[in-house]
Write an enzyme that holds these catalytic residues in place. Structure first.
Site, PDB file in Angstrom:
ATOM      1  N   LYS A  17      -1.929   6.254  -4.512  1.00 34.79           N
ATOM      2  CA  LYS A  17      -2.555   5.118  -3.829  1.00 34.79           C
ATOM      3  C   LYS A  17      -3.676   4.459  -4.638  1.00 34.79           C
ATOM      4  O   LYS A  17      -3.950   3.268  -4.473  1.00 34.79           O
ATOM      5  CB  LYS A  17      -3.108   5.562  -2.472  1.00 34.79           C
ATOM      6  N   GLU A  54      -5.993  -0.090   6.016  1.00 33.35           N
ATOM      7  CA  GLU A  54      -5.387   0.783   7.012  1.00 33.35           C
ATOM      8  C   GLU A  54      -4.993   2.075   6.316  1.00 33.35           C
ATOM      9  O   GLU A  54      -4.811   2.098   5.098  1.00 33.35           O
ATOM     10  CB  GLU A  54      -4.153   0.115   7.628  1.00 33.35           C
ATOM     11  N   SER A  66       4.179  12.301  -5.159  1.00 30.46           N
ATOM     12  CA  SER A  66       3.284  11.183  -4.861  1.00 30.46           C
ATOM     13  C   SER A  66       1.880  11.607  -4.441  1.00 30.46           C
ATOM     14  O   SER A  66       0.944  10.808  -4.505  1.00 30.46           O
ATOM     15  CB  SER A  66       3.889  10.302  -3.756  1.00 30.46           C
TER      16      SER A  66
END
Length: 393
Positions: A90, A112, A379
């Site tokens: 991210k 969010e 991830s």
């Protein structure tokens, strides 16, 4: 990448910009800023420097022979986004969007988050770049991702609980969009996945494409060719698009996206959008959406907060329709078992989201040629899931 002959913001028939009139001004401002930034060498250099010197890129490329032997598989490699600063892919996008926000003269960023990793990444990027940070998070996710809430707060972010609906990622996006419509003069909305209205899917995919670009170089250095198979989990779809993007032109590279099968087959018991694909509009784009018999957005369920979302990014929708990428699902128990196996064979604790990709590989591994080179995008790391894991193990 997006078809250059297509309408801007469209991936074939999917994508677009379905938003309230009140959001048109900030969206158009964002489009103008993005079109300048993506061709600006100084912007690219600034982002590359942050990714290298702050985030820790390039991330490692790790072969896992003990795991492979245990599942009777081929050569298996992990692209280690779990080793990126803040613990997941991210940060690639958060740093990019926060630099873009500064370029636009914004002083405040809202985001969010579901699993909390995008919230943590945005909080870190804001702290690094001197921006105010506000994160919207469903109360269900706040409870199951408590360590990430604390991390955000320690980095100066304000975490706003969202009680509406199922109190998960969908509802956090709703609140963030609502807030943006009221505060866009000084605020940028840092959307965390490759979905939402144009230009967000393009922005996020571009910032995450660093994963595939690095992987391409690492594969050439390690075994002198492209991988045979890429596997990634798919919630909104940013880590998967980041992995796949560099190889979409090579038809010899097989690609599989793995969704959350939850605990059952009925609507409301999973988050597998491609099991029975139905198109609709959610959060500003036309894509595949889980819907009930009345056409309303359906509830979802997954052990992994980051995959617990009723729609999928529009580029994934078109890749499914074009049959370029296969999309499958695995259930909660299969993901848990994969997480445990990786931890015990290789000493790597991955996120529950990433465990879904490993779980599907476990299923198909014995059928793959032993000379195959398979890459799984890891991830995120599993620290954030420890409170939840303690309750289920």
């Amino acid at each position: 990448m997006q078809n250059k002959n297509a309408t801007p913001g469209r991936y074939g028939e999917f994508g677009g910009m379905y938003i309230a009139e009140i959001l048109m001004e900030p969206i158009n401002e964002l489009i103008a800023a993005w079109n300048k930034a993506k061709s600006d060498p100084q912007f690219k250099e600034a982002l590359s420097a942050e990714l290298k010197n702050y985030a820790g890129r390039p991330t490692a490329f790790t072969e896992i022979p003990s795991f492979s032997e245990k599942i009777n598989g081929p050569r298996i490699f992990l692209k280690r986004e779990d080793l990126l600063h803040t613990g997941a892919h991210k940060l690639n996008n958060a740093l990019g969007q926060c630099l873009l926000a500064k370029k636009m003269g914004k002083t405040r960023v809202i985001a969010e988050t579901g699993a909390g990793q995008h919230g943590v990444a945005t909080a870190a990027a804001c702290a690094r770049l001197g921006l105010t940070c506000v994160v919207y998070m469903g109360t269900t996710d706040i409870e199951r991702q408590a360590p990430n809430v604390t991390r955000m707060q320690l980095m100066g972010a304000t975490v706003i609980p969202v009680n509406n609906g199922s109190a998960t990622l969908k509802d956090a996006v709703n609140e963030a969009l609502r807030s943006w419509s009221e505060s866009s003069s000084d605020t940028h909305y840092c959307l965390g996945s490759a979905l939402g209205p144009y230009p967000f899917p393009e922005i996020v995919a571009e910032f995450q494409s660093v994963i595939g670009k690095e992987l391409n170089e690492q594969c050439q250095q390690r075994f002198g060719r492209n991988p045979d198979l890429l596997i990634a989990c798919v919630g909104g779809g940013s880590n998967a698009i980041g992995l796949f993007s560099e190889f979409l032109h090579d038809e010899k590279v097989r690609m599989i996206g793995v969704e959350a099968g939850g605990y059952g087959k009925k609507i409301g018991e999973h988050a597998a959008r491609f099991n029975h694909p139905t198109a609709g509009v959610l959060h500003g784009c036309y894509t595949y959406v889980l819907q009930d018999e009345h056409g309303q957005i359906a509830k979802t369920a997954s052990i992994s907060a980051g995959l617990d979302y009723p729609a999928v990014g529009p580029q994934h929708a078109q890749l499914f329709k074009d049959k370029r990428v296969e999309y499958v699902s695995v259930n909660d128990d299969e993901a848990l078992n994969a997480l445990k196996l990786l931890a015990r064979t290789e000493g790597i604790l991955c996120a529950l989201e990433s465990a879904h990709a490993l779980a599907h590989l476990i299923k198909i591994a014995p059928t793959l040629p032993k000379e195959y080179c398979v890459v799984v995008n890891l991830s995120g790391r599993g620290d954030k899931d420890l409170p939840q894991l303690m309750g289920v193990l």
